[in-house]
Design an enzyme around this catalytic site. Structure first.
Site, PDB file in Angstrom:
ATOM      1  CG  ASP A 148      -0.348  -0.095   2.516  1.00  0.00           C
ATOM      2  OD1 ASP A 148       0.895  -0.188   2.588  1.00  0.00           O
ATOM      3  OD2 ASP A 148      -1.082  -0.074   3.530  1.00  0.00           O
ATOM      4  CB  SER A 149       4.594   1.710  -0.055  1.00  0.00           C
ATOM      5  OG  SER A 149       4.851   0.535  -0.797  1.00  0.00           O
ATOM      6  CG  ASP A 189       0.335  -4.127   1.952  1.00  0.00           C
ATOM      7  OD1 ASP A 189       0.497  -5.077   2.736  1.00  0.00           O
ATOM      8  OD2 ASP A 189       1.157  -3.194   1.846  1.00  0.00           O
ATOM      9  CE  LYS A 232       3.077  -6.076   3.820  1.00  0.00           C
ATOM     10  NZ  LYS A 232       2.610  -4.883   4.550  1.00  0.00           N
ATOM     11  CD  GLU A 291       0.139  -1.578   8.033  1.00  0.00           C
ATOM     12  OE1 GLU A 291      -0.268  -0.796   8.933  1.00  0.00           O
ATOM     13  OE2 GLU A 291       0.717  -1.179   6.998  1.00  0.00           O
ATOM     14  CD  GLU A 338       7.562  -0.393   7.815  1.00  0.00           C
ATOM     15  OE1 GLU A 338       6.608  -1.115   7.420  1.00  0.00           O
ATOM     16  OE2 GLU A 338       7.760   0.761   7.396  1.00  0.00           O
TER      17      GLU A 338
HETATM   18  O1  KIV Z   1       3.565  -1.166   1.644  1.00  0.00           O
HETATM   19  C1  KIV Z   1       4.751  -1.525   1.710  1.00  0.00           C
HETATM   20  O2  KIV Z   1       5.574  -1.216   0.854  1.00  0.00           O
HETATM   21  C2  KIV Z   1       5.141  -2.323   2.863  1.00  0.00           C
HETATM   22  C3  KIV Z   1       6.596  -2.602   3.035  1.00  0.00           C
HETATM   23  C4  KIV Z   1       7.310  -1.397   3.512  1.00  0.00           C
HETATM   24  C5  KIV Z   1       6.849  -3.768   3.918  1.00  0.00           C
HETATM   25  O3  KIV Z   1       4.331  -2.729   3.628  1.00  0.00           O
END
Ligand code: KIV
Length: 272
Positions: A52-53, A91, A121, A123, A190
């Site tokens: 989600d980055s 994510d 994934k 959190e 992280e």
């Molecule tokens: O969204 C992302 O890029 C991440 C990584 C930093 C692990 O969750």
């Protein structure tokens, strides 16, 4: 050069658990589009994270919070079309799983069905336990994410190292054990102290993938645009830049502008 990329035809969640058992480190990078994913996959990266980055890197938002489930599915489906070898983890974005386990399952199903990704994934620790179980019960592999969890940035107030205090470190260790017990196939840690990350990696049999968590873990993940130096205003200690694409691209593009203005481009060989 990596030997691993020659050995596995296709990386699965089981491959990753076997890699940990065999002491082979796992490489993971983000990608959000077809062209980049093709390069990353072809370079032998084991896991591609459609993170989600993308909210920051692709859309220019300050945080990861604004990106939507539809947008994640768009990015993930572009990545999936490029990938032949890596495991593609997607994510679950902020707001798509926090309110209740049924919503979490619906979001995970949409990702799997509409993007073709191989795992999701999400959190958090004990607060998302029931959602994780529900998703796993539907046959969808889940990667956990503890430590600095960017979707909670407004609760933390800062992007500094997490779990330096004993209480938070204890909770993180408990959460990692819980995620393993619930059935997660791997966990991202992280920005936490290297000593703590190493301890966690030793305490579980599933792979621990670190970002800013030292080298005592089972693998590493970076944001692609940071490691190739396309972003240039972000300098955390954990980031190793392998290229300086920001400068290379800027000078190439400036050269193109000059060439157009001076009528150097196109030349006789570059036209029909
Ligand atoms: O969204 C992302 O890029 C991440 C990584 C930093 C692990 O969750």
């Amino acid at each position: 050069m990596s030997v691993a990329k020659k050995e596995y035809k296709r990386i699965t969640v089981k491959t990753l658990v076997d890699m940990k058992a065999n002491g082979e480190k796992i490489s993971m990078l983000t990608a959000y589009d077809y062209t980049m994913a093709k390069i990353v996959d072809g370079s032998g990266v084991d896991v591609i994270l459609v993170g989600d980055s993308a909210s920051n890197v692709m859309a220019g938002h300050e945080t990861t919070l604004p990106i939507t489930l539809d947008q994640m599915i768009y990015h993930a489906s572009s990545v999936v079309r490029a990938v032949e070898r890596a495991l593609v983890v997607v994510d679950l974005p902020f707001g798509s799983y926090q309110s209740d386990p049924k919503e979490a399952l619906r979001s995970a199903i949409r990702i799997m069905k509409e993007s073709g990704g191989h795992a999701v994934k999400l959190e958090g620790g004990k607060e998302v336990k029931e959602s994780i179980k529900r998703i796993l019960n539907a046959g969808i592999p889940v990667m956990g994410h503890l430590g600095l969890t960017p979707q909670s940035i407004y609760k933390f107030g800062t992007y500094t190292v997490r779990a330096k205090e004993e209480q938070e470190a204890i909770q993180l260790k408990q959460d990692a054990l819980m995620l393993e017990k619930a059935g997660c196939f791997a966990i991202v840690l992280e920005k936490i102290p290297a000593k703590l990350a190493k301890e966690v990696a030793k305490s579980v049999s599933i792979p621990i993938i670190g970002i800013g968590a030292g080298n005592g873990v089972d693998g590493q993940v970076l944001v692609l645009h940071d490691m190739i130096g396309m972003t240039h205003e972000f300098h955390p200690r954990f980031l190793r830049r392998y290229m300086n694409l920001y400068e290379d691209m800027t000078s190439s593009i400036s050269q193109y502008v000059d060439d157009v203005k001076t009528e150097d481009f196109p030349n006789d060989d570059e036209q029909y």
